[in-house]
Design an enzyme around this catalytic site. Structure first.
Site, PDB file in Angstrom:
ATOM      1  N   ASP A   1       0.707  -1.278   0.159  1.00 57.46           N
ATOM      2  CA  ASP A   1       0.394  -0.282  -0.203  1.00 57.46           C
ATOM      3  C   ASP A   1       1.131   1.449  -0.356  1.00 57.46           C
ATOM      4  OD1 ASP A   1      -2.052   2.514   1.896  1.00 57.46           O
ATOM      5  OD2 ASP A   1      -3.236   0.765   0.982  1.00 57.46           O
ATOM      6  N   ARG A   2       0.661   2.039  -0.826  1.00 59.03           N
ATOM      7  CA  ARG A   2       1.384   3.460  -0.754  1.00 59.03           C
ATOM      8  C   ARG A   2       0.988   4.931   0.394  1.00 59.03           C
ATOM      9  NH1 ARG A   2      -0.218  -0.289  -3.838  1.00 59.03           N
ATOM     10  NH2 ARG A   2      -2.350   0.965  -4.442  1.00 59.03           N
TER      11      ARG A   2
ATOM     12  N   CYS B   1      -1.400   4.902 -11.002  1.00 59.39           N
ATOM     13  CA  CYS B   1      -1.235   5.100  -9.599  1.00 59.39           C
ATOM     14  C   CYS B   1      -0.863   6.517  -9.530  1.00 59.39           C
ATOM     15  CB  CYS B   1      -1.263   4.104  -8.916  1.00 59.39           C
ATOM     16  SG  CYS B   1      -0.572   4.597  -7.612  1.00 59.39           S
TER      17      CYS B   1
ATOM     18  N   THR C   1      -0.040   8.176  -6.599  1.00 59.98           N
ATOM     19  CA  THR C   1       0.251   7.992  -5.172  1.00 59.98           C
ATOM     20  C   THR C   1       1.708   7.408  -5.730  1.00 59.98           C
ATOM     21  OG1 THR C   1      -1.420   8.111  -3.848  1.00 59.98           O
ATOM     22  CG2 THR C   1       0.619   7.641  -2.633  1.00 59.98           C
ATOM     23  N   ALA C   2       1.801   6.783  -6.817  1.00 66.65           N
ATOM     24  CA  ALA C   2       3.305   5.980  -6.806  1.00 66.65           C
ATOM     25  C   ALA C   2       4.299   6.674  -7.617  1.00 66.65           C
ATOM     26  CB  ALA C   2       2.914   4.385  -8.403  1.00 66.65           C
TER      27      ALA C   2
ATOM     28  N   THR D   1      -4.693  11.591  -2.491  1.00 68.89           N
ATOM     29  CA  THR D   1      -3.638  10.916  -0.919  1.00 68.89           C
ATOM     30  C   THR D   1      -3.054  12.263  -0.159  1.00 68.89           C
ATOM     31  OG1 THR D   1      -1.437   9.971  -1.632  1.00 68.89           O
ATOM     32  CG2 THR D   1      -3.496   8.869  -2.564  1.00 68.89           C
TER      33      THR D   1
ATOM     34  N   LYS E   1     -11.755   0.412  -2.384  1.00 66.71           N
ATOM     35  CA  LYS E   1     -10.899  -0.990  -2.658  1.00 66.71           C
ATOM     36  C   LYS E   1     -10.751  -2.157  -2.144  1.00 66.71           C
ATOM     37  CE  LYS E   1      -6.516   1.800  -2.151  1.00 66.71           C
ATOM     38  NZ  LYS E   1      -5.655   1.150  -3.926  1.00 66.71           N
TER      39      LYS E   1
ATOM     40  N   CYS F   1      -6.336  10.722  -7.536  1.00 65.33           N
ATOM     41  CA  CYS F   1      -6.580   9.170  -6.914  1.00 65.33           C
ATOM     42  C   CYS F   1      -7.139   8.611  -8.326  1.00 65.33           C
ATOM     43  CB  CYS F   1      -6.978   9.555  -5.527  1.00 65.33           C
ATOM     44  SG  CYS F   1      -6.386   7.961  -5.182  1.00 65.33           S
TER      45      CYS F   1
END
Length: 237
Positions: A50-51, A85, A87-88, A127, A167, A197
């Site tokens: 999980d990021r 993604c 946040t990645a 996020t 999720k 997001c």
């Protein structure tokens, strides 16, 4: 000779978001046949840590698994790589160093899409890690656009539980919470919303919530950029 176009998609974060991004790609290409669509290979492995937890210091880093995904895309000869993604992108530099192909940044594509609409302010839903990194805010500022951010209370009460509802498969319920986050930003004066997001656009659609003016989906903006690159290469041959 130019490398054949093959888009690599680093997905799994979450798996539904990667599938939605592939749909966005299909829509972005104005094709008349299957053969005109973007050739791609997707690494959609959801066992990446999980990021959000990693950036909060409560979980392991996803970087080893992200690099493994990049290496898999290298092996199949991807000419360009994108991540489904937001946040990645915290690990963007390390992943670009591991990639044999250009790694496209979602905030670059988004900033161009936002600037084309000429708002004076946008509300950014993302996020905490993405908000803290400032990629979107910095790029919007270069276009003279103010960014309005969620409050800590909104993140706690609306964003985080809404995101994790998606999720675990409760997409519409997550959308109801995320709609409250979106409305709070509109109430504070945001002219447009940026849904940074990947769970957010999916959830808002499931909850049948739409802002008064079209929101900007970074996945859609990235898909449009990929379609443009693909079509540019087609004109060369």
């Amino acid at each position: 000779m130019a490398k054949p176009f093959l888009l690599g998609v680093l997905g799994g974060m979450g798996p539904l978001a990667a599938v939605d991004f592939q749909h966005q790609l299909l829509q972005a290409v104005n094709s008349q046949s299957d053969q005109q669509q973007i050739p791609m290979v997707v690494w959609n492995v959801p066992q990446i840590p999980d990021r959000q937890q990693a950036l909060a210091g409560t979980g392991p880093s996803p970087l080893p698994q992200l690099i493994d995904g990049i290496e898999k895309l290298n092996r199949v000869g991807a000419s360009h790589i994108v991540m489904a993604c937001n946040t990645a992108h915290h690990w963007f530099e390390a992943l670009q160093a591991a990639s044999q192909a250009p790694l496209l940044h979602i905030a670059d594509a988004t900033a161009e899409a936002v600037a084309a609409l000429s708002p004076t302010s946008v509300g950014l839903i993302a996020t905490q890690g993405t908000l803290d990194a400032g990629w979107f805010q910095q790029r919007f500022a270069r276009h003279g656009i103010e960014t309005l951010l969620p409050t800590a209370t909104e993140i706690r009460d609306y964003f985080v539980p809404g995101c994790y509802a998606v999720k675990r498969g409760e997409v519409a319920a997550g959308g109801e919470l995320l709609a409250r986050q979106a409305q709070a930003l509109l109430d504070r004066g945001a002219e447009r919303l940026v849904l940074a997001c990947t769970e957010v656009p999916l959830a808002l659609r499931a909850a049948d919530w739409q802002p008064p003016r079209k929101a900007i989906d970074p996945a859609e903006a990235m898909a449009a950029l990929c379609a443009s690159l693909w079509q540019q290469q087609q004109t060369l041959f």
